[in-house]
Design a protein around this motif. Structure first.
Motif, mmCIF file in Angstrom:
data_model
loop_
_atom_site.group_PDB
_atom_site.id
_atom_site.type_symbol
_atom_site.label_atom_id
_atom_site.label_comp_id
_atom_site.label_asym_id
_atom_site.label_seq_id
_atom_site.Cartn_x
_atom_site.Cartn_y
_atom_site.Cartn_z
ATOM 1 N N TYR A 6 0.794 -1.256 0.146
ATOM 2 C CA TYR A 6 0.006 -0.148 0.021
ATOM 3 C C TYR A 6 0.854 1.228 0.053
ATOM 4 O O TYR A 6 0.500 2.303 -0.818
ATOM 5 N N VAL A 7 2.129 1.186 0.746
ATOM 6 C CA VAL A 7 2.775 2.323 0.832
ATOM 7 C C VAL A 7 3.348 2.818 -0.473
ATOM 8 O O VAL A 7 3.318 3.989 -0.913
ATOM 9 N N PRO A 8 4.356 1.853 -1.021
ATOM 10 C CA PRO A 8 4.778 2.431 -2.408
ATOM 11 C C PRO A 8 3.946 2.697 -3.481
ATOM 12 O O PRO A 8 4.030 3.827 -4.351
ATOM 13 N N MET A 9 2.776 1.977 -3.495
ATOM 14 C CA MET A 9 1.770 2.350 -4.507
ATOM 15 C C MET A 9 0.997 3.876 -4.281
ATOM 16 O O MET A 9 0.734 4.404 -5.194
ATOM 17 N N TRP A 26 1.385 6.496 -7.333
ATOM 18 C CA TRP A 26 0.102 7.061 -7.698
ATOM 19 C C TRP A 26 -0.115 8.264 -7.667
ATOM 20 O O TRP A 26 -0.625 9.082 -8.434
ATOM 21 N N ARG A 27 0.210 9.045 -6.514
ATOM 22 C CA ARG A 27 0.325 10.468 -6.236
ATOM 23 C C ARG A 27 1.121 11.100 -7.239
ATOM 24 O O ARG A 27 0.893 12.163 -7.705
ATOM 25 N N GLN A 28 2.194 10.509 -7.945
ATOM 26 C CA GLN A 28 3.016 11.045 -8.903
ATOM 27 C C GLN A 28 2.414 11.055 -10.300
ATOM 28 O O GLN A 28 2.633 11.865 -11.151
ATOM 29 N N LEU A 29 1.724 10.021 -10.464
ATOM 30 C CA LEU A 29 0.976 9.637 -11.701
ATOM 31 C C LEU A 29 -0.626 10.151 -11.990
ATOM 32 O O LEU A 29 -0.825 10.551 -13.013
ATOM 33 N N HIS A 30 -1.431 10.205 -11.054
ATOM 34 C CA HIS A 30 -2.780 10.381 -11.186
ATOM 35 C C HIS A 30 -3.152 11.655 -11.830
ATOM 36 O O HIS A 30 -4.115 11.650 -12.550
ATOM 37 N N GLN A 31 -2.546 12.732 -11.569
ATOM 38 C CA GLN A 31 -2.518 13.927 -12.313
ATOM 39 C C GLN A 31 -2.601 13.907 -13.905
ATOM 40 O O GLN A 31 -2.874 14.815 -14.640
ATOM 41 N N LYS A 32 -1.387 13.053 -14.278
ATOM 42 C CA LYS A 32 -1.181 12.889 -15.597
ATOM 43 C C LYS A 32 -1.868 11.990 -16.358
ATOM 44 O O LYS A 32 -1.735 11.954 -17.652
ATOM 45 N N ILE A 33 -2.942 11.327 -15.785
ATOM 46 C CA ILE A 33 -4.053 10.406 -16.478
ATOM 47 C C ILE A 33 -5.289 11.030 -16.335
ATOM 48 O O ILE A 33 -5.827 11.275 -15.455
ATOM 49 N N ALA A 34 -6.105 10.897 -17.454
ATOM 50 C CA ALA A 34 -7.353 11.081 -17.635
ATOM 51 C C ALA A 34 -8.076 10.187 -16.652
ATOM 52 O O ALA A 34 -7.699 9.085 -16.317
ATOM 53 N N HIS A 62 -8.274 5.916 -14.926
ATOM 54 C CA HIS A 62 -7.580 5.765 -13.743
ATOM 55 C C HIS A 62 -7.829 4.355 -13.044
ATOM 56 O O HIS A 62 -6.803 3.709 -12.575
ATOM 57 N N ASN A 63 -9.032 3.735 -13.369
ATOM 58 C CA ASN A 63 -9.226 2.279 -12.909
ATOM 59 C C ASN A 63 -8.208 1.289 -13.591
ATOM 60 O O ASN A 63 -7.615 0.513 -13.084
ATOM 61 N N ILE A 64 -8.317 1.177 -14.891
ATOM 62 C CA ILE A 64 -7.426 0.235 -15.579
ATOM 63 C C ILE A 64 -6.062 0.753 -15.354
ATOM 64 O O ILE A 64 -5.050 -0.321 -15.415
ATOM 65 N N THR A 65 -5.672 1.894 -15.220
ATOM 66 C CA THR A 65 -4.145 2.246 -14.853
ATOM 67 C C THR A 65 -3.676 1.692 -13.460
ATOM 68 O O THR A 65 -2.740 1.095 -13.474
ATOM 69 N N GLN A 66 -4.671 1.705 -12.634
ATOM 70 C CA GLN A 66 -4.262 1.281 -11.376
ATOM 71 C C GLN A 66 -4.079 -0.334 -11.237
ATOM 72 O O GLN A 66 -3.245 -0.721 -10.718
ATOM 73 N N ILE A 67 -5.124 -0.728 -12.132
ATOM 74 C CA ILE A 67 -5.045 -2.503 -12.011
ATOM 75 C C ILE A 67 -3.796 -2.963 -12.865
ATOM 76 O O ILE A 67 -2.923 -3.618 -12.296
ATOM 77 N N SER A 68 -3.390 -2.233 -13.882
ATOM 78 C CA SER A 68 -2.176 -2.446 -14.825
ATOM 79 C C SER A 68 -0.651 -2.249 -13.636
ATOM 80 O O SER A 68 -0.046 -3.096 -13.817
ATOM 81 N N LEU A 69 -0.882 -1.297 -13.024
ATOM 82 C CA LEU A 69 0.263 -0.617 -12.383
ATOM 83 C C LEU A 69 0.440 -1.757 -11.428
ATOM 84 O O LEU A 69 1.798 -2.134 -11.021
#
Length: 530
Positions: free
Chosen positions: A398-401, A405-413, A417-424
Motif C-alpha cells: 500500500y505504501v509504495p503504491m 500513484w500520487r505522482q501519476l494520477h494527475q497526468k492520466i485522464a 484511472h481504474n485500468i491504470t491502477q490495475i495495470s500498475l
C-alpha cells in the motif's frame, strides 16, 4: 417598530466607510457561525440598538440612510468596537477530513501491529547474541522507546503543520516538506528536495522489502514441502513464481479498510507461530547463567541495526493515521501508537531473550530454522509464518503504491484511472516476483538498503524534521529538544554505518565464494592428474 417594517431591519443615520467595514466583518462572522448576533454599536453621534440583528437585511438597507428608531426594550449583550473583536476560529484538520472508507480505532491498531510485527521478530534471538541477555533486554526497551518517540514526533509535527497549511492530512514526505516550508526562512527552499528524497527513499525501501517477502515465503514453503513431499522437489524460483497469482489478486485492494480482515488473519497466524516457537524454546530451557550477560561493545552496533530494521514500520504510520475515523485517538494515552508499540516491544523482547537462552551462540538468523526438522508442529510454524508474510505483503504494498500513484494520477485522464491502477499494481507485483526469482539471496542487498533507509527514515529524518519545525517555535529549556534530536541522529548514523559495513562485507564474502570453490576444484583436479 414602524408599521410595515420587517423584523430585524436597521434604519441608519450618518454611517461612514469605517463603520460599514466593521459590519462587513460582522456579516462574515454571521455566515461562519450561522447565528443571529445581538449587538450594540457605540459612536459619538448615535447608538445602534437592535435585538437579534438580521445582518443581511441590515446591509441591504445600509444606503437608505434613514433615522435610527429607538427600541427601549433592548438590552445590549455585546459591544463591537473594531475588527479585532471578532476572531477567526482555528483550523482543525480532523474536522475537514473526508475519508471514503475510514478505519476504526481497533482496525488501525491491527494495521499498526502488523506493520511492526513481521519476519524481523524471528531475528531477535540473533540480535541478543550481539548484546547479551542483560544488554539485549535493556537495549530492546531503549531502542523501542526511541523508535516510538520518533513516530510520535513525526505524527505530532504532521498534525501541527496541517493547521498552518490548512490541509486535512499529510503523508510522510508531505509532512517533512511542510516542516521545511513553514520553518526557518533559510531552509524553505529545501522543502521540495526533502519531500522528493523521502518519497524515493520510502518507495525503494518498500519495493525492495516486497521482494524479500517473496523469497521468505518461497524458501519456507520449499523447506517444508521438500521434507514431506520429496518426490516433487521444486526450486526456490518456482515457488517464487507460484506466489504471483495470489499476490496480484490481493494487491488489487486499494483501501486500508478492506485490508483489515487480511491483517487480522495474518496477526492470528503470527500469534500461532510465536506460540509454537515459544513452546520449543521453553522446552528443556537451559540455565541463563550459561549465556553471556553483556556482549562485547564492538557487537552492540549490530544489535542496534538489527532491532531498528526489525521493529521499524514508520512508512505505514502516516497512512494509518490519515485513514482513521477518529485520528485524535492515535496519539495520547493510551492511544493507538502507545498500545501497539508496547505490544511490539514486549513480544520482541520475549522472543529475543528466551530464544537466546535456548539456542545460545548457535542461534540462526531466523529462530524457526533452529526448530526440529522432523516434527510436524515445528514445520507448521514455518507455514504459518509464511502465510502471515503473504497477507502482510498487501499492507506493505500500500505504501509504495500510494507514492507512485500520487505522482501519476494527475497526468492520466480520470476515465483511465481504474485500468491504470490495475495495470500498475500488476506490473509492480510481477516486477518484485521476477526480482526475487532472479536472485533468491536478495536479502544481502536488502539488508544494505534497510540499513541505509530505515535508520535514516525511522530515526534521522524525524529528528531533523522535529528540530526544523520547532526551531522558531521553541526548543525547550536549555534547548533540550535540539540536544535530544542530535542524540537520535547520532544513533541513526551509527546504525547506518555499521549496518552498511556488515552488509557489504557479507556481499563480498558471498560473491567471492564461487571463485574460491573454482580455485579449489582446479587444485584438486591438478593433484589427481599428477
Amino acid at each position: 417598530m414602524a408599521p410595515g417594517e420587517k423584523k430585524g431591519t436597521i434604519i441608519l443615520d450618518n454611517f461612514n466607510s469605517t463603520q460599514r467595514d466593521e459590519y462587513q466583518v460582522l456579516l462574515q462572522a454571521y455566515h461562519n457561525q450561522q447565528t443571529n448576533i445581538s449587538c450594540c454599536f457605540f459612536s459619538k453621534k448615535y447608538m445602534i440598538r437592535q435585538n437579534y440583528i438580521n445582518l443581511e437585511t441590515f446591509l441591504h438597507n445600509l444606503d437608505n440612510r434613514a433615522n435610527l428608531t429607538a427600541n427601549p426594550g433592548f438590552q445590549s449583550t455585546l459591544t463591537l468596537g473594531s475588527k479585532e473583536a471578532i476572531t477567526e476560529k482555528a483550523y482543525n484538520p480532523f474536522e475537514h477530513r473526508r475519508v471514503e472508507h475510514p478505519n476504526s480505532t481497533i482496525g488501525s491498531l491491527a494495521h499498526l501491529l502488523k506493520s511492526s510485527l513481521g519476519s524481523g521478530i524471528l531475528a531477535m534471538p540473533a540480535a541478543f547474541r550481539n548484546a547479551g541477555l542483560a544488554g539485549g533486554a535493556i537495549g530492546t526497551i531503549v531502542v523501542g522507546f526511541i523508535c516510538t518517540h520518533c513516530v510520535y514526533v513525526l505524527v505530532k509535527t504532521s498534525q501541527e503543520v496541517c493547521v498552518e497549511a490548512k490541509k486535512p492530512s499529510m503523508g510522510f514526505a508531505e509532512t517533512c516538506g511542510a516542516a521545511f516550508e513553514y520553518g526557518p526562512r533559510r531552509l524553505r527552499p529545501w522543502a521540495k528536495t526533502v519531500r522528493i528524497f523521502v518519497d524515493w527513499a520510502l518507495t525503494c525501501t518498500y519495493l525492495a522489502a516486497l521482494s524479500v517477502y517473496i523469497v521468505f515465503i518461497a524458501e519456507n514453503f520449499k523447506e517444508v514441502l521438500d521434507e514431506y513431499v520429496p518426490d516433487y522437489k521444486l526450486s526456490v524460483e518456482t515457488y517464487c513464481a507460484l506466489t504471483l497469482v495470489p499476490l496480484v489478486l490481493i494487491c488489487q485492494i486499494r483501501n486500508l479498510k478492506w485490508l483489515v480482515p487480511f491483517t487480522v488473519v495474518a496477526n492470528v497466524f503470527l500469534v500461532a507461530c510465536f506460540a509454537i516457537t515459544m513452546y520449543y524454546i521453553f522446552t528443556d530451557l537451559p540455565n541463563p547463567k550459561d549465556r553471556e550477560m553483556i556482549a562485547s561493545v564492538t557487537q552492540w552496533p549490530l544489535f542496534i541495526s538489527t532491532v531498528i530494521f526489525a521493529m521499524e514500520g514508520i512508512g505505514v504510520v502516516m497512512p494509518v493515521e490519515n485513514e482513521m475515523a477518529k485520528p485524535e485517538q492515535f496519539l495520547g494515552c493510551p492511544g493507538v501508537l502507545n498500545v501497539a508499540m508496547t505490544v511490539v516491544i514486549a513480544l520482541y523482547g520475549i522472543v529475543g531473550f528466551f530464544g537466546y537462552i535456548k539456542f545460545g551462540d548457535e542461534v540462526r538468523g531466523s529462530v524457526t530454522l533452529n526448530l526440529p526438522q522432523d516434527e510436524m508442529l515445528a514445520q507448521s510454524a514455518k507455514i504459518l509464518m509464511a502465510l502471515a508474510i503473504l497477507f502482510t505483503y498487501s499492507l506493505q504494498f500500500y505504501v509504495p503504491m500510494e507514492m507512485i500513484w500520487r505522482q501519476l494520477h494527475q497526468k492520466i485522464a480520470v476515465r483511465y484511472h481504474n485500468i491504470t491502477q490495475i495495470s500498475l499494481r500488476t506490473a509492480v507485483v510481477i516486477g518484485s516476483v521476477a526480482l526475487a526469482a532472479a536472485f533468491p539471496d536478495l536479502e544481502l542487498f536488502i539488508n544494505l538498503c534497510g540499513a541505509i533507509f530505515l535508520s535514516t527514515l525511522g530515526l534521522l529524518i524525524p529528528a531533523i524534521v522535529d528540530s526544523v519545525h520547532k526551531w522558531e517555535r521553541g526548543l525547550g529549556q536549555f534547548n533540550w529538544i535540539l540536544i535530544k534530536n542530535c542524540g537520535i541522529a547520532l544513533l541513526s548514523l551509527v546504525a547506518l554505518s555499521t549496518g552498511s559495513y556488515t552488509s557489504i562485507h557479507a556481499m563480498v564474502v558471498k560473491f567471492s565464494e564461487p571463485v574460491e570453490i573454482a580455485n579449489a576444484t582446479t587444485t584438486i583436479n591438478a593433484t589427481l592428474t599428477l
